[in-house]
Design an enzyme around this catalytic site. Sequence first.
Site, PDB file in Angstrom:
ATOM      1  N   HIS A   1     -13.323  -0.105  -1.504  1.00  0.00           N
ATOM      2  CA  HIS A   1     -13.045   1.333  -1.675  1.00  0.00           C
ATOM      3  C   HIS A   1     -11.671   1.633  -2.268  1.00  0.00           C
ATOM      4  O   HIS A   1     -11.366   2.779  -2.577  1.00  0.00           O
ATOM      5  CB  HIS A   1     -13.258   2.096  -0.351  1.00  0.00           C
TER       6      HIS A   1
ATOM      7  N   CYS B   1      -3.353   5.292   7.104  1.00  0.00           N
ATOM      8  CA  CYS B   1      -3.691   4.780   8.434  1.00  0.00           C
ATOM      9  C   CYS B   1      -2.696   5.246   9.488  1.00  0.00           C
ATOM     10  O   CYS B   1      -3.009   5.322  10.662  1.00  0.00           O
ATOM     11  CB  CYS B   1      -3.725   3.258   8.413  1.00  0.00           C
TER      12      CYS B   1
ATOM     13  N   ASN C   1       0.803  -1.224   0.000  1.00  0.00           N
ATOM     14  CA  ASN C   1       0.000   0.000   0.000  1.00  0.00           C
ATOM     15  C   ASN C   1       0.839   1.278   0.000  1.00  0.00           C
ATOM     16  O   ASN C   1       0.401   2.310  -0.486  1.00  0.00           O
ATOM     17  CB  ASN C   1      -0.955   0.015   1.204  1.00  0.00           C
TER      18      ASN C   1
ATOM     19  N   GLN D   1      -4.905  -3.804  -2.392  1.00  0.00           N
ATOM     20  CA  GLN D   1      -4.387  -2.837  -3.365  1.00  0.00           C
ATOM     21  C   GLN D   1      -4.215  -3.424  -4.764  1.00  0.00           C
ATOM     22  O   GLN D   1      -3.754  -2.724  -5.661  1.00  0.00           O
ATOM     23  CB  GLN D   1      -3.025  -2.294  -2.890  1.00  0.00           C
TER      24      GLN D   1
ATOM     25  N   SER E   1     -10.956  -5.341  -0.746  1.00  0.00           N
ATOM     26  CA  SER E   1     -11.626  -4.124  -0.289  1.00  0.00           C
ATOM     27  C   SER E   1     -12.334  -3.491  -1.480  1.00  0.00           C
ATOM     28  O   SER E   1     -11.815  -3.515  -2.590  1.00  0.00           O
ATOM     29  CB  SER E   1     -10.577  -3.158   0.272  1.00  0.00           C
TER      30      SER E   1
END
Length: 404
Positions: free
Chosen positions: A205, A328, A155, A183, A203
């Site tokens: 989003h 994050c 990421n 990713q 994921s």
Amino acid sequence: MKLPIYLDYSATTPVDPRVAQKMSECLLVDGNFGNPASRSHVFGWKAEEAVENARRQVADLVNADPREIVWTSGATESDNLAIKGAAHFYATKGKHLITTKIEHKAVLDTMRQLEREGFEVTYLEPTTDGIVTPAMIEAALREDTILVSVIHVNNEIGTINDIAAIGELTRSKGILLHVDAAQSTGKVDIDLSKLKVDLMSFSAHKTYGPKGIGALYVSRKPRVRIEATMHGGGHERGMRSGTLATHQIVGMGEAFRVAKEDMAAENVRIKALSDRFYKQVENLEELYINGSMTARVPHNLNLSFNYVEGESLIMALKDLAVSSGSACTSASLEPSYVLRALGRNDELAHSSIRFTFGRFTTEEQVDYAAQKVCEAVNKLRVLSPLWDMYKDGVDISKIEWAAH
């Protein structure tokens, strides 16, 4: 051209209009708002049909059986469910787990929690290019190793691990392999009918779908068992209880359908944008690319500008949305743990900026961004006494600074 310019697609992506349209059809009283678990009437049946269609769309992107897709609230939950679920289920076989120092926090902190419960974890150091090799994993294997967890596309630095080769190794040893692919969907081809992967996290989003929804691939052949971490009505074959969010699931399904359709053309376009950006900044002195130049997705350019503080550069680039570290953890002033694991010193780690390009990035935006980066770096270096010393030939690493 509208400002500010969004160049932080690895943090999140906007929802594609096609996805938003499909989601909006599952909310209102005239739409498909039913509970997919309601078996006694047409509202439930219609919602269940939409959920199963989305399950097929997610499975299609990665060439899996739809029955191997379990809905979760996102990749963080998928990572937790996969790692804790497998570790607890197979704990009688062994208590040793292997991962890498450059995983996402959702994997690293899950491993830390399992250490508190009595499991042993080996954290592998990557190459200076940010790659984890099968040989590294093989060297760390023990008699009691039950699970290996490796990120597919990193990421922070966008490097791609050779999951196929790692899977051959783990499968030959009878050890489970979990892969965080948050990713990589829509960026890298994934064929789970060929890859020897047991568990894989997804994921929505990061792939132009909504936030708050993800999925976990749980292999059926060979059959992988996991212990639930969320208990309740026994949804998702007992692996993940909780009423299914039809609108978000439909959104994820459509996002993955679009990703499958557009991936090849989109990768070519984004590679051209990334190259265009890099060509305009590459003549800056003391510029370093973090991570492999070859084994990486074109969407990610993680650059260190030596003698410039990353935080001050971000402030100087007020019309660009970029990040230092991952979204994050970038609130902390610690240097990126990923870059430290690559062997970058604190100064280079602190001077790093991640530029990530995506579906709605244009050439005009890239040109503007590159120009602003060059201006800001040059301006900040003029203000830096360290830059003056470097230009005067002083080896700054040899200086012993007086403590206050």
